[in-house]
Motif scaffolding. Sequence first.
Motif, PDB file in Angstrom:
ATOM      1  N   PRO A 184       0.888  -1.489   0.218  1.00 14.99           N
ATOM      2  CA  PRO A 184       0.313   0.007  -0.107  1.00 14.99           C
ATOM      3  C   PRO A 184       0.841   1.053   0.099  1.00 14.99           C
ATOM      4  CG  PRO A 184      -0.026  -1.195   2.123  1.00 14.99           C
ATOM      5  CD  PRO A 184       0.393  -1.962   1.276  1.00 14.99           C
ATOM      6  N   TYR A 185       2.012   1.492  -0.023  1.00 13.44           N
ATOM      7  CA  TYR A 185       2.896   2.249   0.315  1.00 13.44           C
ATOM      8  C   TYR A 185       3.711   2.361  -1.046  1.00 13.44           C
ATOM      9  CZ  TYR A 185       2.403   1.019   4.988  1.00 13.44           C
ATOM     10  OH  TYR A 185       2.534   0.427   6.238  1.00 13.44           O
ATOM     11  N   SER A 186       3.959   1.298  -1.875  1.00 14.14           N
ATOM     12  CA  SER A 186       3.949   1.463  -3.260  1.00 14.14           C
ATOM     13  C   SER A 186       3.836   3.024  -3.890  1.00 14.14           C
ATOM     14  CB  SER A 186       3.967   0.787  -3.366  1.00 14.14           C
ATOM     15  OG  SER A 186       4.828   0.205  -4.782  1.00 14.14           O
ATOM     16  N   GLY A 187       4.613   3.407  -4.777  1.00 13.19           N
ATOM     17  CA  GLY A 187       4.677   4.179  -6.003  1.00 13.19           C
ATOM     18  C   GLY A 187       3.781   4.538  -7.011  1.00 13.19           C
ATOM     19  N   VAL A 188       3.696   5.068  -7.952  1.00 10.43           N
ATOM     20  CA  VAL A 188       2.617   5.209  -8.796  1.00 10.43           C
ATOM     21  C   VAL A 188       3.614   4.835 -10.492  1.00 10.43           C
ATOM     22  CG1 VAL A 188       3.165   6.946 -10.313  1.00 10.43           C
ATOM     23  CG2 VAL A 188       1.165   6.184  -9.961  1.00 10.43           C
ATOM     24  N   VAL A 189       4.599   4.498 -10.460  1.00 13.70           N
ATOM     25  CA  VAL A 189       5.669   3.972 -10.841  1.00 13.70           C
ATOM     26  C   VAL A 189       5.591   2.331 -11.175  1.00 13.70           C
ATOM     27  CG1 VAL A 189       7.952   3.326 -12.261  1.00 13.70           C
ATOM     28  CG2 VAL A 189       7.403   6.179 -11.378  1.00 13.70           C
ATOM     29  N   SER A 190       6.003   1.902 -10.200  1.00  9.31           N
ATOM     30  CA  SER A 190       5.924   0.309  -9.435  1.00  9.31           C
ATOM     31  C   SER A 190       4.434  -0.287  -9.873  1.00  9.31           C
ATOM     32  CB  SER A 190       5.945  -0.232  -8.483  1.00  9.31           C
ATOM     33  OG  SER A 190       6.885   0.152  -8.005  1.00  9.31           O
ATOM     34  N   ILE A 191       3.383   0.819  -9.105  1.00  9.57           N
ATOM     35  CA  ILE A 191       1.611   0.182  -9.390  1.00  9.57           C
ATOM     36  C   ILE A 191       1.393   0.166 -11.151  1.00  9.57           C
ATOM     37  CG2 ILE A 191      -0.774   0.885  -9.514  1.00  9.57           C
ATOM     38  CD1 ILE A 191       0.672   2.184  -6.183  1.00  9.57           C
ATOM     39  N   PHE A 192       1.661   1.193 -11.800  1.00 11.80           N
ATOM     40  CA  PHE A 192       1.433   1.477 -13.300  1.00 11.80           C
ATOM     41  C   PHE A 192       2.148   0.445 -14.435  1.00 11.80           C
ATOM     42  CE2 PHE A 192      -0.349   6.068 -14.017  1.00 11.80           C
ATOM     43  CZ  PHE A 192      -0.773   5.747 -13.545  1.00 11.80           C
ATOM     44  N   LEU A 193       3.588   0.262 -13.582  1.00  6.35           N
ATOM     45  CA  LEU A 193       4.278  -0.981 -14.750  1.00  6.35           C
ATOM     46  C   LEU A 193       4.191  -2.230 -14.582  1.00  6.35           C
ATOM     47  CD1 LEU A 193       6.683  -1.782 -16.566  1.00  6.35           C
ATOM     48  CD2 LEU A 193       7.907  -2.066 -14.242  1.00  6.35           C
ATOM     49  N   SER A 194       4.097  -3.004 -13.096  1.00  3.85           N
ATOM     50  CA  SER A 194       2.684  -3.928 -13.352  1.00  3.85           C
ATOM     51  C   SER A 194       2.244  -4.280 -13.705  1.00  3.85           C
ATOM     52  CB  SER A 194       3.629  -4.632 -11.424  1.00  3.85           C
ATOM     53  OG  SER A 194       2.017  -3.696 -10.336  1.00  3.85           O
ATOM     54  N   LYS A 195       0.918  -3.316 -13.625  1.00  6.72           N
ATOM     55  CA  LYS A 195      -0.411  -3.730 -14.545  1.00  6.72           C
ATOM     56  C   LYS A 195      -0.101  -3.945 -15.874  1.00  6.72           C
ATOM     57  CE  LYS A 195      -3.487  -2.055 -11.458  1.00  6.72           C
ATOM     58  NZ  LYS A 195      -4.887  -1.177 -11.108  1.00  6.72           N
ATOM     59  N   MET A 196       1.047  -2.722 -16.529  1.00  3.99           N
ATOM     60  CA  MET A 196       0.902  -2.728 -17.797  1.00  3.99           C
ATOM     61  C   MET A 196       2.371  -4.136 -18.820  1.00  3.99           C
ATOM     62  SD  MET A 196       1.557   1.474 -18.689  1.00  3.99           S
ATOM     63  CE  MET A 196       1.336   1.453 -20.045  1.00  3.99           C
ATOM     64  N   LEU A 197       2.465  -4.279 -17.343  1.00  6.52           N
ATOM     65  CA  LEU A 197       3.285  -5.893 -17.899  1.00  6.52           C
ATOM     66  C   LEU A 197       2.206  -6.807 -18.107  1.00  6.52           C
ATOM     67  CD1 LEU A 197       6.609  -5.439 -15.696  1.00  6.52           C
ATOM     68  CD2 LEU A 197       6.266  -5.121 -18.778  1.00  6.52           C
ATOM     69  N   ARG A 198       1.237  -6.794 -17.475  1.00  8.19           N
ATOM     70  CA  ARG A 198       0.432  -7.715 -17.422  1.00  8.19           C
ATOM     71  C   ARG A 198      -0.991  -7.371 -18.514  1.00  8.19           C
ATOM     72  NH1 ARG A 198       0.360  -7.175 -11.688  1.00  8.19           N
ATOM     73  NH2 ARG A 198      -1.808  -5.900 -11.773  1.00  8.19           N
ATOM     74  N   GLY A 199      -0.946  -6.229 -18.736  1.00 11.69           N
ATOM     75  CA  GLY A 199      -1.334  -6.223 -20.576  1.00 11.69           C
ATOM     76  C   GLY A 199      -3.194  -4.965 -19.264  1.00 11.69           C
TER      77      GLY A 199
END
Length: 309
Positions: A184-199
Amino acid sequence: MASYLVTGGAGFIGSNIVEKLVIDGHKVRVVDNLATGKIENINDFINDIEFIKGDLADFIVAKRAVEKMEYIIHQAAIPSVPFSIENPIKANESMVTATVNLFKAAVESGCTKRIVQAVSAAAYGNNPKLPKQEDMLPEPVSPYAAAKLMQEYYARAFYSSYDLEIVSLRYFNVFGPKQDPKSPYSGVVSIFLSKMLRGERPTIFGDGSTSRDFVFVEDIVTANLQALLCKWTGNSEVINIGRGESISLNELVMLFNDILEVNIEPLYESERIGDIKHSIADISKAERILGFKPSESLKYGLRKLILWY
Ligand code: UD2
């Protein structure tokens, strides 16, 4: 070979610092209570370091941690604005109490040459002036910001009271390997990337024009080491660490589309309460005092992050 204590050394930023120190052949001790840090982050070099599981809010732990250490890199904290709003007492303990214990223990040990500590751009709060300069009046709007600012004040107090050299680095939005996208403390870069890598489509809070100064964790590691070894200015300095440039959330999604060679449209939701609109660091003080220069481009860091996934 010098000796380094890294507090919060099992966390995202701390573990990146530990890795660099181990590669450089230094003697490294880590103290971490594993509240937000994870042992997996340091598993690859656990045999090359000394690990203490403990909480710096306990003075006995702080005393043991600093014993015979020349340099201290203080990253331990519960680094979350929302957590601090829900739990200001615990947040204060993890930052203010822990820091005062660490500084006092360092004074008593007599071995400490210098401390560098992580503080935050949260100190600037809603002050709309851009870029953020260190001499702007702080406007803490969360308990987290107040606690981080208190760490800066204690640094000054411990230098004037006990001659303990402490440099405070105000981090902007840090990203890189070992930042857990599920936290829950993660930053937007990690959140966006992990989602976009999964399409999957990332969710932008607001219209996407919100901008941030995203800085790669390698640059943070470099800045910490520079702050420990640079010429002492005669003051307990507070120094911004960012790239000195910002991009909007819409541009961030476009950049990932470009690097990943995909074409994913973001979803939009209402703005998050308490978010600031724009943030960008003036890094001229970091350049002047530390000799700090951020890595060549934002893309460089993003590509390295993608390789880690
Ligand atoms: C950063 C720091 C925080 C504190 C603060 C000071 C991080 C992770 N947090 O918070 O510790 O120092 O700066 O101001 O570096 N967003 C989305 N979609 C998502 C997640 C986030 O649109 O799925 C937005 C969010 O609403 C915000 C922006 O992205 O506008 C950046 O959010 P963040 O949580 O990465 O970092 P920030 O700047 O709130």
